[in-house]
Design an enzyme around this catalytic site. Structure first.
Site, PDB file in Angstrom:
ATOM      1  CG  ASP A  82      -2.010   1.146   1.112  1.00 36.93           C
ATOM      2  OD1 ASP A  82      -2.210   1.474   0.375  1.00 36.93           O
ATOM      3  OD2 ASP A  82      -3.037   1.589   2.454  1.00 36.93           O
ATOM      4  CG  ASP A 104       0.800   8.081  -3.353  1.00 35.76           C
ATOM      5  OD1 ASP A 104       0.769   8.568  -4.578  1.00 35.76           O
ATOM      6  OD2 ASP A 104       0.296   7.812  -2.337  1.00 35.76           O
TER       7      ASP A 104
END
Length: 311
Positions: A82, A104
């Site tokens: 994540d 990300d």
């Protein structure tokens, strides 16, 4: 059954109008609580690990716990990074056995985001690992993610097709009004998701899996429990479950949940010690917390995700 990546998992979810729960894990009881709920409802699941969780529990321990969950449940389970902040971190997780990673680059300018996402995709696909990218920034604080409200931005639908085509990314996290952490909205502020953005994104990317981050609904029962047993937690307003369910019926195939798990675990442990101040065996209070997580996950599968009996 070995770990799976998210490719087939998301295809089934998109076609079936449901979403897969992506639950953050930090220790054994959290892993067990999540997978027991999924096992009882025969639901596929994504167990995801932040960089902070890797530092806390150590990469090798987390991988082995997830492998144990696979052996015990025989469910389709993806192990996902994540909010990977760099190519190096993503590569380390891919080399270390993860079946899915997120890069990300949403804090970078657009071209830099494309560049680093493409770099991760090329390496990951060579190892049969799927990649999630992100466009737009969610406000809020959770682990290493800290974005102030003035820096947050909705996803620009006009960019999504170019981004997906140039990077080859397998799924895309977008910003439509969710936020990280428990304190998502000011008192009196009504939660609202930008379904118009989601609709335009899905029209531009037909059949393509979309991801929602920061999607904990915040179970007020646990807020009240924390406060009753010694906490000073202000009322936390999350995303209404009916909004999340609507998103899951559209193009959203993965919904991330972390704050609800933390809140439930903290609340139940506080309650346990308030009622049993003489207890000192971790199996007693962590056992209660694990059972609470199982019930919470089952509720999310039924009320939000719609993925029961989809394993």
């Amino acid at each position: 059954m070995p770990l799976v990546n998210t490719r087939e998992m998301f295809k089934k979810a998109y076609d079936g109008g449901y979403a897969i729960g992506a639950f953050n894990v930090n220790n054994m009881e959290i892993v067990q609580g999540i997978v027991e709920g999924c096992k009882e409802l025969n639901a596929p699941v994504i167990l995801q690990v932040s960089s902070s969780a890797r530092k806390y529990a150590h990469h090798a321990y987390l991988v082995k716990m997830v492998e144990a969950a696979l052996e015990e449940t025989n469910l389709p389970i993806a192990l996902h990074l994540d909010h990977g902040s760099s190519f190096e971190l993503c590569k380390d997780c891919i080399d270390g056995g993860f079946s899915s990673v997120m890069i990300d680059g949403s804090h970078l300018d657009y071209e830099e985001n494309v560049k680093v996402t493409r770099q991760v995709v090329e390496y990951a696909h060579a190892h049969d690992v799927t990649v999630e990218g992100e466009l737009g920034q969610l406000a809020g604080i959770e682990d290493a993610v800290n974005v102030s409200a003035d820096k947050a931005s909705f996803t620009d639908p006009s960019q999504v097709q170019d981004f997906v085509e140039r990077t080859g990314v397998d799924s895309l996290a977008i910003a439509i009004g969710t936020s990280h952490g428990a304190y998502k909205f000011k008192p009196g502020q009504k939660p609202q998701l930008r379904f118009d953005i989601l609709k335009e994104v899905s029209d531009r990317l037909p059949g393509y899996p979309i991801v929602l981050h920061g999607a904990s609904a915040v179970v007020h029962e646990y807020v009240e429990m924390v406060n009753k047993f010694g906490g000073q937690m202000p009322d936390a307003i999350g995303i209404p479950e009916e909004m999340l369910r609507e998103a899951a019926s559209m193009a959203v195939c993965k919904i991330n949940m972390d704050s609800d798990l933390r809140l439930a675990m903290t609340a139940v442990i506080r309650k346990h010690f308030a009622e049993h101040p003489d207890h000192f065996d971790p199996r007693q209070y962590l056992g209660d917390a694990r059972a609470a997580l199982t019930e919470l996950v089952k509720g999310k599968i039924i009320n939000v995700l719609g993925c029961a009996n989809k394993a």
